[in-house]
Design a protein around this motif. Structure first.
Motif, short mmCIF file in Angstrom:
data_model
loop_
_atom_site.label_atom_id
_atom_site.label_comp_id
_atom_site.label_asym_id
_atom_site.label_seq_id
_atom_site.Cartn_x
_atom_site.Cartn_y
_atom_site.Cartn_z
N ALA A 1 0.86 -1.19 0.00
CA ALA A 1 0.00 0.00 0.00
C ALA A 1 0.89 1.23 0.00
CB ALA A 1 -0.91 -0.02 1.22
N ASN A 2 1.38 1.58 -1.20
CA ASN A 2 2.32 2.70 -1.31
C ASN A 2 1.97 3.52 -2.55
OD1 ASN A 2 3.20 1.19 -3.49
ND2 ASN A 2 4.82 0.19 -2.31
N GLY A 3 2.94 4.20 -3.09
CA GLY A 3 2.69 5.11 -4.22
C GLY A 3 2.20 4.44 -5.49
N SER A 4 2.26 3.11 -5.56
CA SER A 4 1.75 2.44 -6.75
C SER A 4 0.39 1.79 -6.50
CB SER A 4 2.75 1.38 -7.23
OG SER A 4 2.89 0.37 -6.27
N ALA A 5 -0.26 2.22 -5.41
CA ALA A 5 -1.53 1.59 -5.02
C ALA A 5 -2.69 2.59 -4.98
CB ALA A 5 -1.39 0.93 -3.66
N LEU A 6 -3.84 2.09 -5.38
CA LEU A 6 -5.10 2.82 -5.23
C LEU A 6 -5.93 2.11 -4.17
CD1 LEU A 6 -7.27 4.90 -6.23
CD2 LEU A 6 -7.98 3.16 -7.90
N VAL A 7 -6.39 2.87 -3.19
CA VAL A 7 -7.29 2.32 -2.18
C VAL A 7 -8.71 2.78 -2.51
CG1 VAL A 7 -7.96 2.41 0.26
CG2 VAL A 7 -5.56 2.12 -0.38
N ILE A 8 -9.61 1.82 -2.70
CA ILE A 8 -11.01 2.15 -2.93
C ILE A 8 -11.75 1.86 -1.63
CG2 ILE A 8 -13.08 1.60 -4.27
CD1 ILE A 8 -11.25 0.84 -6.61
N ARG B 1 -3.15 7.35 2.60
CA ARG B 1 -2.54 8.56 2.03
C ARG B 1 -1.19 8.86 2.66
NH1 ARG B 1 -6.20 13.44 0.68
NH2 ARG B 1 -4.45 13.78 -0.73
N GLU B 2 -1.06 8.62 3.96
CA GLU B 2 0.25 8.74 4.62
C GLU B 2 1.30 7.90 3.92
OE1 GLU B 2 -1.38 8.74 9.08
OE2 GLU B 2 0.46 7.55 8.82
N LEU B 3 0.87 6.70 3.46
CA LEU B 3 1.80 5.75 2.85
C LEU B 3 2.03 6.04 1.37
CD1 LEU B 3 0.32 2.54 4.53
CD2 LEU B 3 2.52 3.60 5.07
N GLY B 4 1.38 7.07 0.86
CA GLY B 4 1.62 7.47 -0.53
C GLY B 4 0.61 6.94 -1.52
N ALA B 5 -0.37 6.14 -1.06
CA ALA B 5 -1.39 5.60 -1.95
C ALA B 5 -2.42 6.69 -2.28
CB ALA B 5 -2.08 4.41 -1.30
N SER B 6 -3.11 6.52 -3.41
CA SER B 6 -4.25 7.38 -3.72
C SER B 6 -5.51 6.73 -3.16
CB SER B 6 -4.40 7.54 -5.23
OG SER B 6 -3.28 8.21 -5.75
N VAL B 7 -6.49 7.56 -2.81
CA VAL B 7 -7.73 7.03 -2.23
C VAL B 7 -8.94 7.52 -3.03
CG1 VAL B 7 -9.22 6.98 -0.19
CG2 VAL B 7 -6.73 6.92 0.09
N LEU B 8 -9.75 6.55 -3.45
CA LEU B 8 -11.03 6.85 -4.08
C LEU B 8 -12.13 6.43 -3.12
CD1 LEU B 8 -13.04 7.49 -6.36
CD2 LEU B 8 -12.50 5.27 -7.37
N ALA B 9 -12.94 7.39 -2.68
CA ALA B 9 -14.02 7.08 -1.74
C ALA B 9 -15.32 6.87 -2.50
CB ALA B 9 -14.18 8.23 -0.75
N ILE B 10 -16.07 5.84 -2.13
CA ILE B 10 -17.43 5.64 -2.64
C ILE B 10 -18.34 5.84 -1.43
CG2 ILE B 10 -18.98 4.13 -3.92
CD1 ILE B 10 -16.58 2.46 -4.76
#
Lengths: 335, 335
Positions: free
Chosen positions: A75-82, A101-110
């Protein structure tokens, strides 16, 4: 998929923005699906879609608090968290999004409403429709349909997915098909409610695209809302332990998906109907999923069986005279 | 890890051969853990280890028949499938291993005996010790210890894992520590058996490194062997549905792991002991896992709690006068 609806355009543009943002970071590689309870199970169709179809993206479901306390190393800069939450305020999901987000991942909220803590903790958010608001819902905007659509957009961008147009057409006919199906099952939903109103325990069974619906019925309806003990069993696992508990009086709700894992469901159905007199079938094929293109119908099985299961749940609540929204602990005691 | 034991050398050399074989194929990227029932849950500690520690490898558990019928698109030349079966003949696992090799993946079998269909369908195999043979088992050679050791070797090779030596030392003291623990818990295991011999339903709860032990006790012991209805609940999920079924008479077995997800277990324990009078704790910390180095003890929590749970199971079977190996369907009827 933008031709037919505002939600389609919104999802396509949102996913494109998120995806392009990974270009400078070496590309998107991992997708983590993070939520709690029903929301987690409602993302399982998206996990199944990405796992079956993507040669580029790895999809992994993690319950929100485990993500917050023991975040995966990937879960880092190459990851998307949905991250999915109806209220948009579930503390564990908000904590997981912040951690991501602290770890550099992007977050998409539904989320169920535009202004909420989860949307504020995310890079992007998409609002889904739900019946809690009282209004009649457009199923194209339900959380499961929205999450699947995000999946098809990711597949188009990451894999050049060949059946994208067929999926787009499916979303266009979904609402009408599901609405018709709901009407058709009213009588049997009522029968289910009457026949199960005194049960203390009900198992659910399913696999692949509709295992999430089996989990939702078991955990959110039976356990949480109706205080009936329950367990969701994977059709492929039934024969490796759980079937030793089958007897003629024990009730099972058997979810049948369309597509690759249907043989697993068929095998489970065959056994259960032989050794229990109390098996209820919720079969995506019989519910009408096959009006969709054969290349994509599998992925919509979970939506069809989920909506059917919610009708069964409603009737069970009436028959038991136990309202779906009564709680003894949730939101009432400290925990 | 080779210094101390033949099994350590065997695993190190086997994993090295497999890993090097990916050099010409662009490197190892995905690890799929494939099995059925107890064997699948016994691999969950390996999944937790790789998920927490590897920035290179993605670990994904899939029940064998779902893998065989709906193989993940990433199960290809950059994937290693680790397949576990005690008999080495479980048809679904053998089918999954064959499917994996068709798709270009490498297969490492972990089996209970050297000559079996699964070993024949695999690139490499490792034999673990088990009590079914009647002989006293060396826990360093148990399926969970073997699978964890494979994980630490993969981490060394793929990530240059910094705590490899600490893990190696842990394997050296494991058997003695676990043997002492088993003796110490005999009285309370017997008490558990007496107090639960008439129960028709028992829940188990756990997370992270010991969720697999909670699943094994629920599915393999309660459902399969003792015909007691059951469900394994993730500690993080308890508060999102399942806790509405808690009442003072309902029995729960609460697994407490060491490490990052312990706060989830603590929260679940606190709630359960407040609202049920029938909570049994199986706590890795109290069972002695903390004699291992703090950097790695978390990953051994599942082994400690699993071995304790098997003692509770044995005593339950005696108290119920229901032998653990009695079946009504498995191996007796067609399915």
């Amino acid at each position: 998929m933008s031709r037919d609806s505002a939600i389609g355009t919104n999802i396509r543009e949102t996913v494109e923005r998120l995806f392009r943002d990974f270009d400078a970071r070496g590309g998107l590689k991992d997708v983590f699906l993070v939520a709690c309870g029903g929301s987690l199970y409602e993302l399982s169709g998206l996990q199944h879609l990405l796992r079956c179809e993507s040669r580029v993206l790895r999809a992994t479901s993690v319950t929100a608090n485990e993500f917050a306390f023991a975040a995966p190393a990937r879960a880092n800069g190459s990851a998307l968290v949905i991250a999915l939450s109806l209220s948009g305020g579930t503390p564990e999901v908000v904590a997981a999004a912040k951690k991501a987000r602290e770890l550099g991942a992007s977050v998409l909220a539904i989320v169920g409403k535009p202004s909420c803590a989860l949307a504020e903790s995310a890079d992007e958010s998409i609002v889904f429709a739900n019946e809690a608001s009282g209004a009649e819902m457009d199923y194209e905007q339900s959380n499961i349909a929205v999450s699947l659509r995000i999946g098809f957009e990711l597949l188009r961008l990451a894999d050049g997915y060949g059946h994208y147009e067929k999926a787009a057409l499916a979303f266009g006919v979904l609402d009408r098909s599901l609405r018709g199906m709901k009407k058709q099952i009213q009588r049997r939903a009522r029968k289910f409610g009457e026949e199960h109103k005194d049960d203390r325990f009900i198992y659910t069974v399913g696999s692949g695209p509709s295992f999430g619906a089996a989990q939702t019925l078991s955990v959110c309806i039976f356990m949480e809302m109706e205080w009936i003990h329950s367990c969701a069993i994977h059709s492929g696992e039934l024969f490796h332990g759980p079937f030793e508990c089958v007897n003629f009086d024990m009730p099972y709700v058997m979810f049948m998906g369309e597509g690759r894992t249907r043989p697993l469901d068929e095998r489970a159905r065959k056994f259960l109907t032989k050794y229990s007199d109390r098996v209820t079938l919720i079969d995506a094929r019989e519910l009408g999923v096959s009006i969709l293109a054969p290349e994509v119908e599998e992925y919509f099985s979970g939506l069809y069986t989920w909506i059917a299961a919610m009708e069964y749940a409603r009737e069970l609540a009436f028959a038991k005279r136990h309202p779906l929204f009564e709680r003894r602990y949730m939101g009432k005691v400290a925990y």
